[in-house]
Design an enzyme around this catalytic site. Structure first.
Site, PDB file in Angstrom:
ATOM      1  N   LYS A  10       0.804  -1.218   0.000  1.00 59.34           N
ATOM      2  CA  LYS A  10       0.000   0.000   0.000  1.00 59.34           C
ATOM      3  C   LYS A  10       0.840   1.272   0.000  1.00 59.34           C
ATOM      4  O   LYS A  10       0.291   2.375  -0.061  1.00 59.34           O
ATOM      5  CB  LYS A  10      -0.943   0.004   1.211  1.00 59.34           C
ATOM      6  N   GLY A  11       2.152   1.121   0.081  1.00 56.41           N
ATOM      7  CA  GLY A  11       3.031   2.278   0.026  1.00 56.41           C
ATOM      8  C   GLY A  11       3.172   2.800  -1.393  1.00 56.41           C
ATOM      9  O   GLY A  11       2.723   2.180  -2.360  1.00 56.41           O
ATOM     10  N   THR A  76      15.598   0.756   2.029  1.00 56.10           N
ATOM     11  CA  THR A  76      16.925   1.304   2.273  1.00 56.10           C
ATOM     12  C   THR A  76      17.307   1.168   3.746  1.00 56.10           C
ATOM     13  O   THR A  76      16.558   0.639   4.556  1.00 56.10           O
ATOM     14  CB  THR A  76      16.989   2.779   1.850  1.00 56.10           C
ATOM     15  N   SER A 101      20.181  -0.713  -3.224  1.00 51.69           N
ATOM     16  CA  SER A 101      19.784   0.625  -2.784  1.00 51.69           C
ATOM     17  C   SER A 101      19.065   1.391  -3.874  1.00 51.69           C
ATOM     18  O   SER A 101      18.399   2.396  -3.597  1.00 51.69           O
ATOM     19  CB  SER A 101      21.012   1.418  -2.320  1.00 51.69           C
ATOM     20  N   TYR A 103      17.074   0.690  -7.929  1.00 52.86           N
ATOM     21  CA  TYR A 103      16.716  -0.163  -9.065  1.00 52.86           C
ATOM     22  C   TYR A 103      16.558   0.631 -10.351  1.00 52.86           C
ATOM     23  O   TYR A 103      16.142   0.091 -11.367  1.00 52.86           O
ATOM     24  CB  TYR A 103      15.422  -0.922  -8.754  1.00 52.86           C
ATOM     25  N   HIS A 130      15.344  15.282  -3.484  1.00 54.16           N
ATOM     26  CA  HIS A 130      14.184  14.412  -3.456  1.00 54.16           C
ATOM     27  C   HIS A 130      12.943  15.154  -2.965  1.00 54.16           C
ATOM     28  O   HIS A 130      13.026  16.259  -2.434  1.00 54.16           O
ATOM     29  CB  HIS A 130      14.435  13.199  -2.543  1.00 54.16           C
ATOM     30  N   HIS A 131      11.809  14.499  -3.113  1.00 52.93           N
ATOM     31  CA  HIS A 131      10.532  15.016  -2.630  1.00 52.93           C
ATOM     32  C   HIS A 131      10.556  15.099  -1.093  1.00 52.93           C
ATOM     33  O   HIS A 131      11.317  14.384  -0.427  1.00 52.93           O
ATOM     34  CB  HIS A 131       9.395  14.102  -3.089  1.00 52.93           C
ATOM     35  N   LYS A 134      10.362  11.990   1.638  1.00 57.25           N
ATOM     36  CA  LYS A 134      11.427  11.011   1.854  1.00 57.25           C
ATOM     37  C   LYS A 134      11.909  11.098   3.294  1.00 57.25           C
ATOM     38  O   LYS A 134      12.202  12.185   3.791  1.00 57.25           O
ATOM     39  CB  LYS A 134      12.577  11.257   0.882  1.00 57.25           C
TER      40      LYS A 134
END
Length: 244
Positions: A10-11, A76, A101, A103, A130-131, A134
């Site tokens: 669900k993530g 991670t 770490s 893909y 990053h957003h 995170k």
């Protein structure tokens, strides 16, 4: 046909992983699990994909190893000690694991190019962007990149990067990862971006990789799912699967 379970379904990443598995002709999604679900729902799977959180992943891997289910891990936060524990879990040969770490094929190539360039430049710094959702900083990719650059510099006999800074009470020079300065940006509108900035007197080389959606990780994840049954033990990273 490989039967696949997804932990963390669900993530944000888990939802995308489920879509990618369902879209693959040779994979069957047999379980989509999230917080509170019984891992036994995945008992019929051949491979379990884990995109959860550092606090949950080790328990999931213990279950996979005990059940003989191969594991592909994108969560991670893996320290050398944690990786050693994963190797212990999968040492009996009943199942295999891939822990990576990142893909993203673009990110893997960025790291490879940075490793190649590292011996040729006096200065280097990493900026990862990053957003704001995170939860970890620096990113796992930035940490891996810094380690590979540092190793390449050490092999080439290079010393510390030049930096005359004496006073930095607010940490403006960033984190030091294996001697490499790493800067983290968290900003609305970004997804996953990284720059590696190299410099010599009179010139600069910037290697940048920009990810725009989570779909960019899916070719690497699916490649790992297909490969893990044939890779004994624990494989760290997917570069070898892609010939990088």
């Amino acid at each position: 046909m490989l039967k696949v379970a997804v932990f963390g379904a669900k993530g944000r990443m888990g939802v995308e992983v489920c879509r990618a598995v369902e879209a693959a002709d040779d994979l069957e999604l047999v379980a989509a699990l999230d917080v509170g679900d019984d891992p036994a729902l995945a008992v019929d799977s051949d491979v379990a994909i884990d995109f959860t959180v550092p606090d949950a992943v080790m328990g999931n891997l213990e279950w996979c190893a005990a059940q003989g289910v191969h594991a592909v891990v994108g969560t991670t936060g893996f320290t050398p000690e944690r990786l050693d524990r994963v190797r212990e879990l999968f040492a009996d040969g009943r199942a295999n694991a891939i822990v990576a770490s990142n893909y993203s094929i673009g990110s893997l190539l960025m790291m490879k190019f940075a490793e190649i360039a590292a011996p040729f430049f006096e200065s280097v710094e990493i900026i990862e962007l990053h957003h704001p959702m995170k939860v970890d900083a620096p990113s796992g990719t930035a940490i891996t990149t810094a380690g590979r650059i540092a190793a390449a510099r050490a092999t080439a006999g290079l010393g510390e990067t030049p930096d005359a800074t004496e006073t930095d009470p607010h940490g403006a020079r960033g984190a030091k990862i294996d001697g490499i300065s790493v800067h983290s940006v968290r900003q609305r509108g970004l997804f996953a971006n990284q720059e590696v900035r190299f410099g010599n007197e009179g010139e600069q080389l910037v290697i940048a990789e920009n990810g725009f959606t989570r779909a960019s990780y899916m070719p690497g994840v699916i490649a790992a799912v297909r490969a893990v049954p044939g890779l004994p033990g624990v494989t760290v990273g997917i570069e070898s699967l892609l010939g990088i």
